[in-house]
Design an enzyme around this catalytic site. Structure first.
Site, PDB file in Angstrom:
ATOM      1  N   THR A   1       0.881  -1.352  -0.187  1.00 55.13           N
ATOM      2  CA  THR A   1       0.174  -0.064   0.062  1.00 55.13           C
ATOM      3  C   THR A   1       0.734   1.211  -0.060  1.00 55.13           C
ATOM      4  OG1 THR A   1      -1.696   1.276   1.271  1.00 55.13           O
ATOM      5  CG2 THR A   1      -0.134  -0.239   2.614  1.00 55.13           C
ATOM      6  N   ASP A   2       0.473   2.175  -0.589  1.00 61.20           N
ATOM      7  CA  ASP A   2       0.823   3.840  -0.453  1.00 61.20           C
ATOM      8  C   ASP A   2       1.360   3.897   0.912  1.00 61.20           C
ATOM      9  OD1 ASP A   2      -1.434   4.225   0.157  1.00 61.20           O
ATOM     10  OD2 ASP A   2      -1.707   5.855  -1.487  1.00 61.20           O
ATOM     11  N   GLU A   3       0.553   3.445   1.978  1.00 56.77           N
ATOM     12  CA  GLU A   3       0.527   4.005   3.399  1.00 56.77           C
ATOM     13  C   GLU A   3       2.004   3.716   3.801  1.00 56.77           C
ATOM     14  OE1 GLU A   3      -2.744   3.706   5.905  1.00 56.77           O
ATOM     15  OE2 GLU A   3      -4.238   3.589   4.432  1.00 56.77           O
TER      16      GLU A   3
HETATM   17  P1  NAD Z   1     -10.135  -6.555   2.843  1.00 57.96           P
HETATM   18  O1  NAD Z   1      -9.984  -6.357   4.392  1.00 57.96           O
HETATM   19  O2  NAD Z   1     -11.333  -6.174   2.286  1.00 57.96           O
HETATM   20  O3  NAD Z   1      -9.865  -8.109   2.707  1.00 57.96           O
HETATM   21  C1  NAD Z   1      -9.029  -9.104   3.439  1.00 57.96           C
HETATM   22  C2  NAD Z   1      -9.166 -10.464   3.143  1.00 57.96           C
HETATM   23  O4  NAD Z   1      -8.054 -11.013   3.822  1.00 57.96           O
HETATM   24  C3  NAD Z   1     -10.607 -10.957   3.750  1.00 57.96           C
HETATM   25  O5  NAD Z   1     -11.175 -11.659   2.796  1.00 57.96           O
HETATM   26  C4  NAD Z   1     -10.190 -11.626   4.958  1.00 57.96           C
HETATM   27  O6  NAD Z   1     -11.027 -12.720   5.293  1.00 57.96           O
HETATM   28  C5  NAD Z   1      -8.748 -12.237   4.634  1.00 57.96           C
HETATM   29  N1  NAD Z   1      -7.862 -12.345   5.637  1.00 57.96           N
HETATM   30  C6  NAD Z   1      -7.522 -11.805   6.727  1.00 57.96           C
HETATM   31  N2  NAD Z   1      -6.521 -12.175   7.594  1.00 57.96           N
HETATM   32  C7  NAD Z   1      -6.322 -13.335   7.253  1.00 57.96           C
HETATM   33  C8  NAD Z   1      -5.559 -14.565   7.356  1.00 57.96           C
HETATM   34  N3  NAD Z   1      -4.852 -14.500   8.542  1.00 57.96           N
HETATM   35  N4  NAD Z   1      -5.515 -15.684   6.626  1.00 57.96           N
HETATM   36  C9  NAD Z   1      -6.075 -15.642   5.585  1.00 57.96           C
HETATM   37  N5  NAD Z   1      -6.986 -14.606   5.076  1.00 57.96           N
HETATM   38  C10 NAD Z   1      -7.015 -13.705   5.936  1.00 57.96           C
HETATM   39  O7  NAD Z   1      -9.069  -5.857   2.370  1.00 57.96           O
HETATM   40  P2  NAD Z   1      -8.603  -5.366   1.061  1.00 57.96           P
HETATM   41  O8  NAD Z   1      -9.285  -3.836   0.934  1.00 57.96           O
HETATM   42  O9  NAD Z   1      -9.315  -6.199  -0.209  1.00 57.96           O
HETATM   43  O10 NAD Z   1      -7.270  -5.234   0.707  1.00 57.96           O
HETATM   44  C11 NAD Z   1      -6.473  -6.277   0.309  1.00 57.96           C
HETATM   45  C12 NAD Z   1      -4.883  -6.119   0.372  1.00 57.96           C
HETATM   46  O11 NAD Z   1      -4.473  -5.008  -0.338  1.00 57.96           O
HETATM   47  C13 NAD Z   1      -4.497  -5.837   1.732  1.00 57.96           C
HETATM   48  O12 NAD Z   1      -3.132  -6.373   1.945  1.00 57.96           O
HETATM   49  C14 NAD Z   1      -4.303  -4.310   1.534  1.00 57.96           C
HETATM   50  O13 NAD Z   1      -3.242  -3.967   2.798  1.00 57.96           O
HETATM   51  C15 NAD Z   1      -4.034  -4.067   0.427  1.00 57.96           C
HETATM   52  N6  NAD Z   1      -4.121  -2.747  -0.119  1.00 57.96           N
HETATM   53  C16 NAD Z   1      -5.609  -2.185   0.065  1.00 57.96           C
HETATM   54  C17 NAD Z   1      -5.994  -0.999  -0.419  1.00 57.96           C
HETATM   55  C18 NAD Z   1      -7.422  -0.436  -0.497  1.00 57.96           C
HETATM   56  O14 NAD Z   1      -7.671   0.599  -0.777  1.00 57.96           O
HETATM   57  N7  NAD Z   1      -8.295  -1.233   0.072  1.00 57.96           N
HETATM   58  C19 NAD Z   1      -5.019  -0.236  -1.494  1.00 57.96           C
HETATM   59  C20 NAD Z   1      -3.704  -0.723  -1.393  1.00 57.96           C
HETATM   60  C21 NAD Z   1      -3.404  -1.969  -0.935  1.00 57.96           C
HETATM   61  O1  DAU Z   2      -4.073   4.108   0.622  1.00 53.70           O
HETATM   62  C1  DAU Z   2      -4.295   2.909   0.768  1.00 53.70           C
HETATM   63  C2  DAU Z   2      -5.095   2.348   1.986  1.00 53.70           C
HETATM   64  O2  DAU Z   2      -6.287   2.802   1.964  1.00 53.70           O
HETATM   65  C3  DAU Z   2      -4.988   0.888   2.085  1.00 53.70           C
HETATM   66  O3  DAU Z   2      -3.768   0.539   2.393  1.00 53.70           O
HETATM   67  C4  DAU Z   2      -6.127   0.358   3.468  1.00 53.70           C
HETATM   68  O4  DAU Z   2      -6.328  -0.819   3.494  1.00 53.70           O
HETATM   69  C5  DAU Z   2      -7.371   1.064   3.004  1.00 53.70           C
HETATM   70  O5  DAU Z   2      -8.288   0.880   4.138  1.00 53.70           O
HETATM   71  C6  DAU Z   2      -7.095   2.620   3.021  1.00 53.70           C
HETATM   72  O6  DAU Z   2      -7.027   3.282   4.163  1.00 53.70           O
HETATM   73  P1  DAU Z   2      -7.505   4.740   4.355  1.00 53.70           P
HETATM   74  O7  DAU Z   2      -7.228   5.038   5.917  1.00 53.70           O
HETATM   75  O8  DAU Z   2      -6.963   5.729   3.588  1.00 53.70           O
HETATM   76  O9  DAU Z   2      -8.965   4.389   4.148  1.00 53.70           O
HETATM   77  P2  DAU Z   2     -10.444   4.657   4.802  1.00 53.70           P
HETATM   78  O10 DAU Z   2     -11.518   4.451   4.111  1.00 53.70           O
HETATM   79  O11 DAU Z   2     -10.452   4.180   6.236  1.00 53.70           O
HETATM   80  O12 DAU Z   2     -10.430   6.294   5.131  1.00 53.70           O
HETATM   81  C7  DAU Z   2     -10.224   7.373   3.937  1.00 53.70           C
HETATM   82  C8  DAU Z   2     -10.341   8.543   4.478  1.00 53.70           C
HETATM   83  O13 DAU Z   2     -11.375   8.800   4.910  1.00 53.70           O
HETATM   84  C9  DAU Z   2      -9.029   8.787   5.586  1.00 53.70           C
HETATM   85  O14 DAU Z   2      -8.653   9.802   5.505  1.00 53.70           O
HETATM   86  C10 DAU Z   2     -10.210   8.633   6.926  1.00 53.70           C
HETATM   87  C11 DAU Z   2     -11.330   9.113   6.458  1.00 53.70           C
HETATM   88  N1  DAU Z   2     -12.741   8.656   7.191  1.00 53.70           N
HETATM   89  C12 DAU Z   2     -12.530   7.529   7.007  1.00 53.70           C
HETATM   90  C13 DAU Z   2     -13.850   6.833   7.571  1.00 53.70           C
HETATM   91  C14 DAU Z   2     -14.169   5.227   7.692  1.00 53.70           C
HETATM   92  C15 DAU Z   2     -13.609   9.496   7.739  1.00 53.70           C
HETATM   93  O15 DAU Z   2     -13.227  10.827   7.483  1.00 53.70           O
HETATM   94  N2  DAU Z   2     -14.803   8.890   8.191  1.00 53.70           N
HETATM   95  C16 DAU Z   2     -14.958   7.781   8.188  1.00 53.70           C
HETATM   96  O16 DAU Z   2     -16.048   7.278   8.835  1.00 53.70           O
END
Ligand code: NAD
Ligand code: DAU
Length: 352
Positions: A135-137
């Site tokens: 992730t970019d984080e």
């Molecule tokens: P998510 O939370 O929606 O899904 C995570 C999945 O992993 C779920 O199906 C969960 O059951 C499974 N899981 C959790 N713990 C586990 C374990 N111990 N063993 C096996 N399975 C397990 O997450 P997402 O948003 O789909 O993110 C997927 C990946 O992409 C993560 O690695 C996250 O860091 C990365 N990522 C997410 C974002 C985003 O915006 N959501 C952006 C960049 C990178």
């Molecule tokens: O940048 C990639 C990441 O994006 C991934 O690695 C993470 O898995 C994913 O969860 C996401 O992280 P963020 O913290 O950016 O996403 P989130 O949707 O939790 O929050 C987006 C922005 O909105 C953040 O600035 C916090 C804010 N927020 C979030 C929630 C849930 C609010 O203001 N209110 C809310 O209720």
């Protein structure tokens, strides 16, 4: 005929990836290993559950025996590790679960892949690859200007991003130390179908449709760089096929938005197209997230120049497609917000 081990394939991005790959290729075998935590949902994969190229195994990526068994049963070519605890707010409450899955789980996958793919000292069977979905984080937080490139120093600030950065360091260490064939992708915020409503965009949609307050953290001016989930899936496919071993690829579409702009845009669409009672009166500014990263912005030049990846879905189209998907899948939303979600929500926001 490649065999993919996809972990976390029942979550948001993982399930989109599984659907994307099985639609694109009919000559692959794809094994989805998922522990089915609160974030995993097999409903997402109903349309392909009987596909003969698809196999589901319920297992924890930390479970040595279970993962080894998958490698022994299938001749795995690619590991794509999506499995993670992914929500920053939850990591602030419970860092340990994040370290277990995100760090130790990654280490376990690396160890087993290394052992199973070994062809002698620091040699591996041809054509194997481990891809870590990061992730970019991990780069931390930006000020008003600048972008994250692949050489930006890691500076994670939450337990979630620290656990993801730790995993990246391990993946890199396995490349440097053992010459494991690996790649890391670091993507910006995804949005699209099957996004769990603890995250900003689906939470706004869910609350609007239920006339609940929308909690906006702090001043609402934090910036995220949003990418349609299918564009992320395409990038991962390209990196698997053509990414140079040992390299990191940033993925993002130059689409920065403040949180409050996203909130207002969704309210405006739903007000016009779904329910005129959905208005900006639902917006509620709440206490800021601890250590809240101010701005993320990805420079995707490397993946564009080396692999030809470009984002295909414009935000204006992707967000409408996403909102429509939620309007058409209200049963899905009801299903995922029943039970434990209600407890989580009232603990976070003190509302029923
Ligand atoms: P998510 O939370 O929606 O899904 C995570 C999945 O992993 C779920 O199906 C969960 O059951 C499974 N899981 C959790 N713990 C586990 C374990 N111990 N063993 C096996 N399975 C397990 O997450 P997402 O948003 O789909 O993110 C997927 C990946 O992409 C993560 O690695 C996250 O860091 C990365 N990522 C997410 C974002 C985003 O915006 N959501 C952006 C960049 C990178
Ligand atoms: O940048 C990639 C990441 O994006 C991934 O690695 C993470 O898995 C994913 O969860 C996401 O992280 P963020 O913290 O950016 O996403 P989130 O949707 O939790 O929050 C987006 C922005 O909105 C953040 O600035 C916090 C804010 N927020 C979030 C929630 C849930 C609010 O203001 N209110 C809310 O209720």
């Amino acid at each position: 005929m490649k065999t993919y081990l996809v972990t976390g394939g029942a979550g948001f991005i993982g399930s989109n990836f599984v659907l994307y790959m099985l639609k694109k290729y009919n000559d692959i075998t794809l094994i989805n290993v998922d522990a089915l935590t609160y974030a995993g949902n097999l409903e997402n994969l109903k349309s392909i559950e009987n596909n003969e190229n698809y196999h589901f195994v319920q297992a924890d990526i930390c479970d040595k025996d279970a993962i080894k068994q998958v490698f022994e049963q299938f001749d795995i070519d690619y590991v794509v590790n999506f499995a993670a605890e992914s929500h920053v707010d939850r990591s602030i409450e419970d860092p340990e679960t994040f370290v277990k899955t995100n760090v130790l789980g990654t280490l376990n996958l690396l160890n087993i892949a290394k052992e199973q793919w070994s062809a002698g000292d620091d040699e591996y069977i041809e054509g194997k690859k481990y891809l870590q979905v990061s992730t970019d984080e991990v780069y931390g937080s930006l000020g008003d200007t600048g972008y994250f490139t692949e050489t930006t120093p890691l500076d994670p600030r939450s337990p979630y991003s620290s656990s993801k950065a730790s995993a990246d360091l391990l993946v890199n260490a396995y490349f440097e130390t053992y010459k494991m064939p690996v790649n890391i992708t670091r993507c910006s915020n995804n949005y699209g179908p099957y996004h769990f409503p603890e995250k900003l965009i689906p939470l706004i949609i869910h609350n609007c449709l239920n006339h609940k307050e929308i909690p906006v953290y702090g001043d609402g001016l934090n910036v995220r760089d949003w990418l349609y989930v299918e564009d992320h899936c395409k990038a991962i496919d390209m990196v698997l096929n053509n990414g140079r071993l040992g390299e990191v690829y940033n993925v993002g579409g130059h689409n920065e938005r403040t949180n409050i702009d996203i909130v207002k845009l969704i309210i405006s669409y739903l007000n016009e197209h779904a329910d005129s009672a959905i208005t900006e009166d639902l917006i509620t500014f709440v206490k800021d997230r601890k250590g809240h990263d101010r701005r993320y912005a990805i420079d995707p030049t490397k993946i564009t120049n080396e692999l030809g990846w470009v984002p295909e879905t414009k935000f204006e189209d992707g967000i409408v497609r996403t909102i429509k998907w939620y309007l058409e899948h209200q049963d899905w939303m009801k299903h995922v917000t029943s039970g434990a979600y209600k407890d989580y929500y009232s603990k976070m926001y003190g509302q029923k």
